[in-house]
Design an enzyme around this catalytic site. Structure first.
Site, short mmCIF file in Angstrom:
data_model
loop_
_atom_site.label_atom_id
_atom_site.label_comp_id
_atom_site.label_asym_id
_atom_site.label_seq_id
_atom_site.Cartn_x
_atom_site.Cartn_y
_atom_site.Cartn_z
N ASP A 273 0.87 -1.17 0.00
CA ASP A 273 0.00 0.00 0.00
C ASP A 273 0.92 1.23 0.00
O ASP A 273 2.14 1.12 0.16
CB ASP A 273 -0.96 0.00 1.20
CG ASP A 273 -2.18 0.89 0.93
OD1 ASP A 273 -2.13 1.71 -0.02
OD2 ASP A 273 -3.19 0.77 1.65
C1 BGC Z 1 -4.98 3.28 0.12
C2 BGC Z 1 -5.15 2.23 -0.96
C3 BGC Z 1 -5.04 2.87 -2.31
C4 BGC Z 1 -3.69 3.57 -2.40
C5 BGC Z 1 -3.42 4.20 -3.75
C6 BGC Z 1 -3.76 4.13 -0.08
O1 BGC Z 1 -3.76 5.22 0.77
O2 BGC Z 1 -4.93 2.63 1.38
O3 BGC Z 1 -6.38 1.58 -0.80
O4 BGC Z 1 -5.20 1.93 -3.32
O5 BGC Z 1 -3.65 4.58 -1.42
O6 BGC Z 1 -4.16 5.34 -3.95
#
Ligand code: BGC
Length: 736
Positions: A273
Site C-alpha cells: 500500500d
Molecule cells: C490506500 C489504498 C489505495 C492507495 C493508492 C492508499 O492510501 O490505502 O487503498 O489503493 O492509497 O491510492
C-alpha cells in the site's frame, strides 16, 4: 523491433527439441529476465505517483509502474518513452483507484453489497474497466475485501461489510468484471485484492490501527474473501497498513509467502500500500527505510508503492547479501508476467481519441441506476406511506437532496459531479416539488431554516428529507466516534415531522449510522449509502414505486455506537442473551449485587441491534414455507439440497433476497451462531408463489478447528432459509 526480437527468442525457447514446451508467457518472462541488469530489475519494482511529471523518471529507466496518471495522451507519451527510449523497451503499467466506477459512478461498494446481486456488481466492474481502460488504465486497486465490523471505521464504505461469504461473492464478481474473460484484451483491467490482511479490524475503528487477530479467525473470517477472489483469477494483491499481533502486513512472510504463494499458489503480483513499506519504521518494526526495504522484499513484496525505498536501497542490500538475486528475479518475474498477460508488450498504447466516448453511455448510466436502486434498503414503511402514489406536491428538503458531489461517495477520483443526477432534479420530473434545502451540508449546525421546512411541508402532500453524510466523512482516514447524523439533520427530520404530513427520510451515507431516533420521527426510511451518478433517478423510481426496494443490510445496524463491534455471525458466550434483560430504568434503587442469570447486554441499550444483517423490506411482503432438506444425514462428500416455497403475499410485485444460514452446533472450537452460506434474489408478482432450492455441498461447512486443519466436523447442524439473519425457524441435519 525489440518486441519482435523478444517474440522470436521466446518462440525459439518453445521449439527447442527435447525441451518440455513452456507456457509462452513464462518463456517470455524468463527470456526478458535473462537480459536485465540488476538496476533494470529494481526499476520494475518501483511504482511512482504520476501527480508530478514522470517523463524524466521513465526516460531514466527508474520506474515500472505509475499510478494516478489518467490523461490518455500523457499515458501514450510516457509509454512511447518507455518502449522506444529505454534499453529493453519494457512498457509501464498504469494503475488507478477505480473503486466504484471510473466516470460513471456506481454506489459505493458497501451499497453494492446491499444489492446481494453479484451479477450486477460484475457488470458494474466491467463498465468501470471499459471506461478506465479507454484512458489507458490497465490496473485498478480494487476490490477491497476487508471484513469490517466497525462502522466507525471510514473505510467500511469501500468494502462489502461484515460477512465473509457475501464479501467473497462480491469480490469474485468484481474481479471477473474488471478483468473480463481475457486479461490481454485492451479493455481488461487487472484487479488488485486489498488490503491483505485484517485491515478492517483496526482497534477502535481508528484507521491504520493495530489488529489482534488469531490465525484461526484470520483463516476462518478474514482470508476467505481473498482466497475466493484469487480463485476467480485476481491478478494482483496489495498488502495492508496495519500490523497483526505485532507484525505489519507488508513485512509478514507468513501471509505473503506461506499462505499466499505456498498454500494458495498465487502467481500474480504483490504491491505494497502507499508507503506501507516505509511506514514499518513508524511502527517500530524496521530501523530505517533501508531496513524496511529488506524486510518487505524478503517477506514477499514485488512492487513498492511510493516509499522510494526499493529504488534507493535494493542494489546495496543485494551487494551486502541481505536480499538475494533470486528473490529479486522472483519479484520481477511476477511483475513481467502481469505485463505480458495484459498484452502490454504487444499493444502498449491506447486510442486517446476514443477515451471520452467510452464513458457515460446510456447502457452504463442505466446499469448505474439499477445498481443504485437495488442498493436501497427500506428500513421502515409505516402505513405503507411508500410508494408515494397519491402525492402530487411534495416537499424536498435536506442537505443531500441536491448535493451532486456528495452523493458520489468516497474514492471517485475521476467521477464528475456535472454528470450526477440528484434526487431534486429527478423528482422535479415526477412531482410538483417545493424545495427548501434547510441545511447547506450534512455537518451544518444551523437551525435557522428548519421552521421554513416545516411550514413548507404543511402545504404539501408529503415531505421527503434527504440526509446523510458528505462523502468526505467516510473513506480512508475518516473514522468517527459518533454514528449519529451530523449537524442539525436529526432536528430537521423532527421539525418536518411536526407538519403532520407523511415524512419519508432518505439517507445517503458511507456507513450504517445510528438512526433510531430519526426512525421515530418519520413514516418511512430508505437507506441508500452513497448511490453514485444515477442516485437521483434511482430514488425517484423507488419513491414512485416504479421499482420496489430490494436491498438488504450488508452490516448490522446499531442503536448506539457503543455497541460496536456487533455482527450477526458472532460466537455465543456461555450466557447468551435471551431478550428479557433488565434495563437501567427497571433496576430498583439499592438493588443487591447479582450477576447470576444476567447476560452480556448493555444496561442502557439492551442487547439486540437496530436491524440485523440481511434485513430489508419491500413494498410487498414475502412468506417462506415448506423448508425441507433432501435428507437428515449427509456424508462429507454429499450436497445438501434445500427446497422451500416463497410467496409474495402482498399486492405488488417485488424482489426478495432469500438467504440460507447454517449453524454448526458443536465444534472443536466455538462456532458462530449463524453463517450465511447462500443467497438468491427472487422476483415475484403479487400473490405469486415459487418453489425454489439451494444446493450446498457439505464441504462448504468446513472450518479451521482446534488442530488448525481445514475440515468439516461431523455432528449436528441447523439451517435457516429466511429474509434476514434474525428470522426463520431452524431445520436440523447431521453430518456423519
Ligand atoms: C490506500 C489504498 C489505495 C492507495 C493508492 C492508499 O492510501 O490505502 O487503498 O489503493 O492509497 O491510492
Amino acid at each position: 523491433m525489440k518486441n519482435l526480437l523478444s517474440a522470436i527468442c521466446a518462440a525459439a525457447t518453445l521449439l527447442l527439441p527435447g525441451c518440455t514446451p513452456k507456457d509462452p508467457v513464462e518463456a517470455r518472462v524468463d527470456e526478458l529476465l535473462s537480459r536485465m541488469t540488476l538496476s533494470e530489475k529494481i526499476a520494475q519494482m518501483n511504482q511512482l505517483s504520476g501527480r508530478t511529471d514522470m517523463r524524466e523518471a521513465v526516460a531514466g529507466g527508474t520506474v515500472g509502474s505509475i499510478l494516478n496518471c489518467v490523461d490518455p495522451a500523457e499515458i501514450n507519451e510516457l509509454q512511447r518513452i518507455a518502449v522506444e527510449q529505454t534499453r529493453l523497451g519494457i512498457p509501464i503499467l498504469f494503475g488507478r483507484d477505480v473503486i466504484h466506477g471510473f466516470r460513471t459512478i456506481f454506489p459505493i461498494p458497501l451499497g453494492l453489497a446491499a444489492t446481494f446481486d453479484p451479477a450486477l456488481v460484475e457488470q458494474g466492474a466491467r463498465i468501470a474497466a471499459v471506461e478506465a481502460t479507454a484512458s489507458g488504465i490497465r490496473w485498478t486497486f480494487s476490490p477491497m475485501l476487508d471484513i469490517a465490523r466497525d462502522p466507525r471505521w471510514g473505510r467500511v464504505a469501500e468494502g462489502s461489510g461484515e460477512d465473509p461469504y457475501l464479501d467473497a461473492q462480491m469480490g469474485a464478481a468484481m474481479v471477473r468484471g474488471y478483468q473480463g474473460g481475457d486479461l490481454s484484451s485492451p479493455d481488461a483491467m487487472a484487479a488488485c485484492v486489498k488490503h491483505f490482511a485484517g485491515y478492517g479490524a483496526a482497534e477502535g475503528g481508528r484507521d491504520y490501527n493495530s489488529t489482534m487477530i488469531s490465525e484461526r479467525s484470520l483463516r476462518n473470517t478474514y482470508l476467505p474473501p481473498f482466497k475466493a477472489a484469487i480463485d476467480a483469477g485476481a491478478a494482483t494483491l496489495m498488502t495492508s497498513f496495519n500490523e497483526i499481533d505485532g507484525i505489519p502486513s507488508t513485512g509478514n512472510s507468513f501471509l505473503l509467502r506461506d499462505i499466499l504463494r505456498d498454500e494458495w499458489g498465487f502467481d500474480g503480483m504483490v504491491v505494497t500500500d502507499w508507503n506501507s513499506s516505509g511506514e514499518m519504521v513508524a511502527h517500530g518494526f524496521a530501523a530505517d527505510l533501508k531496513d524496511a526495504t529488506r524486510i518487505s522484499v524478503n517477506a514477499g513484496v514485488d512492487m513498492d508503492m511510493m516509499s522510494h525505498g526499493f529504488s534507493a536501497y535494493i542494489e546495496e542490500l543485494v551487494r551486502e547479501g541481505k536480499i538475494s538475486v533470486k528473490s529479486i528475479d522472483k519479484a520481477v518475474g511476477n511483475i513481467l508476467r502481469l505485463k505480458f498477460r495484459l498484452g502490454l508488450f504487444d499493444n502498449p498504447y491506447v486510442d486517446a481519441s476514443a477515451a471520452a466516448q467510452a464513458c457515460y453511455t446510456p447502457e452504463h448510466l442505466q446499469a448505474a441506476k439499477l445498481a443504485a436502486a437495488e442498493s436501497a434498503i427500506l428500513l421502515q414503511n409505516h402505513g405503507e406511506v411508500l410508494p408515494l402514489e397519491n402525492a402530487r406536491r411534495i416537499l424536498v428538503t435536506g442537505p443531500m437532496a441536491d448535493a451532486p458531489y456528495e452523493q458520489l461517495g468516497t474514492w471517485i477520483f475521476d467521477g464528475e459531479e456535472e454528470h450526477t443526477v440528484t434526487p431534486l432534479a429527478a423528482l422535479r420530473k415526477r412531482f410538483e416539488v417545493v424545495y427548501v434545502p434547510a441545511l447547506a451540508y450534512s455537518r451544518d449546525n444551523s437551525t435557522a431554516h428548519l421552521a421554513e421546512a416545516r411550514a413548507a411541508a404543511a402545504g404539501c402532500d408529503a415531505a421527503v428529507v434527504f440526509v446523510g453524510e458528505e462523502s468526505i466523512l467516510s473513506g480512508e482516514a475518516h473514522s468517527l466516534s459518533s454514528l449519529d447524523l451530523q449537524g442539525s439533520q436529526s432536528q430537521l427530520i423532527a421539525e418536518v415531522r411536526r407538519s403532520g404530513k407523511p415524512v419519508v427520510v432518505v439517507v445517503m451515507a458511507g456507513r450504517p449510522l445510528t438512526i433510531e431516533r430519526d426512525l421515530a420521527n418519520c413514516d418511512a426510511m430508505l437507506y441508500m449509502f452513497h448511490p453514485g451518478t444515477m442516485g437521483g433517478e434511482a430514488v425517484a423510481d423507488l419513491l414512485t414505486g416504479c421499482i420496489a426496494p430490494s436491498g438488504k443490510t450488508p452490516m448490522t445496524f446499531l442503536r448506539e455506537a457503543g455497541q460496536v463491534p456487533y455482527y450477526y455471525n458472532h460466537n455465543n458466550s456461555g450466557r447468551p442473551c435471551k431478550g428479557n434483560e433488565t434495563l437501567l430504568a427497571d433496576i430498583p434503587l439499592k438493588a443487591g449485587q447479582t450477576s447470576l442469570g444476567n447476560t452480556g447486554f448493555y444496561l442502557d441499550s439492551g442487547y439486540g441491534p437496530l436491524f440485523p444483517f440481511g434485513y430489508g423490506l419491500s413494498y410487498t411482503t414475502f412468506v417462506y414455507s415448506n423448508i425441507r432438506l433432501s435428507k437428515q444425514r449427509y456424508g462429507t462428500d454429499e450436497t445438501i439440497v434445500v427446497e422451500y416455497d416463497l410467496q409474495n403475499t402482498g399486492h405488488r410485485s417485488g424482489t426478495e433476497v432469500a438467504q440460507l444460514y447454517i449453524r454448526d452446533m458443536v465444534g472443536s472450537t466455538v462456532r458462530p451462531v449463524k453463517e450465511l452460506k447462500r443467497f438468491e434474489r427472487v422476483s415475484l408478482d403479487a400473490g405469486q408463489s415459487r418453489h425454489l432450492r439451494f444446493e450446498l455441498p457439505v464441504s462448504e461447512l468446513a472450518f479451521w478447528g482446534m488442530d488448525m486443519q481445514y475440515r468439516v466436523e461431523p455432528g449436528a447442524f441447523r439451517l435457516w432459509v429466511a429474509g434476514d439473519s434474525a428470522s426463520g425457524e431452524p431445520v436440523e441435519f447431521e453430518v456423519l
